[in-house]
Design a protein around this motif. Structure first.
Motif, mmCIF file in Angstrom:
data_model
loop_
_atom_site.group_PDB
_atom_site.id
_atom_site.type_symbol
_atom_site.label_atom_id
_atom_site.label_comp_id
_atom_site.label_asym_id
_atom_site.label_seq_id
_atom_site.Cartn_x
_atom_site.Cartn_y
_atom_site.Cartn_z
ATOM 1 N N LEU A 151 0.859 -1.176 0.000
ATOM 2 C CA LEU A 151 0.000 0.000 0.000
ATOM 3 C C LEU A 151 0.896 1.226 0.000
ATOM 4 O O LEU A 151 1.835 1.319 0.783
ATOM 5 N N GLU A 152 0.606 2.154 -0.904
ATOM 6 C CA GLU A 152 1.419 3.356 -1.027
ATOM 7 C C GLU A 152 0.550 4.591 -0.933
ATOM 8 O O GLU A 152 -0.631 4.551 -1.259
ATOM 9 N N GLU A 153 1.142 5.670 -0.486
ATOM 10 C CA GLU A 153 0.468 6.959 -0.516
ATOM 11 C C GLU A 153 1.053 7.758 -1.669
ATOM 12 O O GLU A 153 2.269 7.904 -1.788
ATOM 13 N N LEU A 154 0.175 8.266 -2.531
ATOM 14 C CA LEU A 154 0.594 9.004 -3.714
ATOM 15 C C LEU A 154 0.025 10.408 -3.664
ATOM 16 O O LEU A 154 -1.124 10.605 -3.251
ATOM 17 N N PRO A 190 -3.545 19.634 -4.747
ATOM 18 C CA PRO A 190 -2.839 18.385 -4.463
ATOM 19 C C PRO A 190 -3.504 17.656 -3.291
ATOM 20 O O PRO A 190 -3.975 18.286 -2.348
ATOM 21 N N ALA A 191 -3.544 16.344 -3.377
ATOM 22 C CA ALA A 191 -4.138 15.525 -2.315
ATOM 23 C C ALA A 191 -3.400 14.203 -2.255
ATOM 24 O O ALA A 191 -2.845 13.737 -3.250
ATOM 25 N N VAL A 192 -3.386 13.609 -1.088
ATOM 26 C CA VAL A 192 -2.753 12.310 -0.902
ATOM 27 C C VAL A 192 -3.809 11.228 -1.125
ATOM 28 O O VAL A 192 -4.888 11.265 -0.551
ATOM 29 N N HIS A 193 -3.485 10.286 -1.996
ATOM 30 C CA HIS A 193 -4.368 9.154 -2.297
ATOM 31 C C HIS A 193 -3.625 7.873 -1.970
ATOM 32 O O HIS A 193 -2.402 7.819 -2.049
ATOM 33 N N LYS A 194 -4.363 6.844 -1.621
ATOM 34 C CA LYS A 194 -3.751 5.543 -1.382
ATOM 35 C C LYS A 194 -3.804 4.739 -2.667
ATOM 36 O O LYS A 194 -4.773 4.788 -3.404
ATOM 37 N N GLY A 195 -2.737 4.026 -2.928
ATOM 38 C CA GLY A 195 -2.658 3.175 -4.103
ATOM 39 C C GLY A 195 -2.045 1.840 -3.726
ATOM 40 O O GLY A 195 -1.406 1.706 -2.685
ATOM 41 N N VAL A 196 -2.252 0.863 -4.561
ATOM 42 C CA VAL A 196 -1.716 -0.476 -4.339
ATOM 43 C C VAL A 196 -0.727 -0.795 -5.448
ATOM 44 O O VAL A 196 -1.010 -0.558 -6.625
ATOM 45 N N GLU A 197 0.430 -1.287 -5.058
ATOM 46 C CA GLU A 197 1.412 -1.752 -6.038
ATOM 47 C C GLU A 197 1.509 -3.260 -5.910
ATOM 48 O O GLU A 197 1.698 -3.793 -4.813
#
Length: 69
Positions: free
Chosen positions: A36-39, A49-56
């Motif tokens: 899980l990453e924060e982008l 700009p906003a922080v979104h969670k993403g999955v790698e």
């Protein structure tokens, strides 16, 4: 303190497992790592700009094996 292994967590793990199994089947590979990453990206609603969670997901190709006749 709530139970860390709640029914919701168990259900989420089951659903994620199903998605990963389907990915392996469709791509002929093995899931090696999932994180899980924060982008930082632009929020389309505000343009800010906003922080979104993403999955790698990292996969490794399965070797193709063939039986000799």
């Amino acid at each position: 303190m709530p139970n860390p292994k709640s029914a919701e967590i168990n259900e989420a793990e089951r659903r994620i497992g199903n998605v990963l199994a389907e990915l392996e089947t469709q791509t002929g590979s093995d899931v090696k790592d999932i994180s899980l990453e924060e982008l930082v990206d632009t929020d389309p609603a505000t343009g800010q700009p906003a922080v979104h969670k993403g999955v790698e997901i990292k996969v490794t190709p399965r070797p193709q094996t063939r039986w000799v006749r």
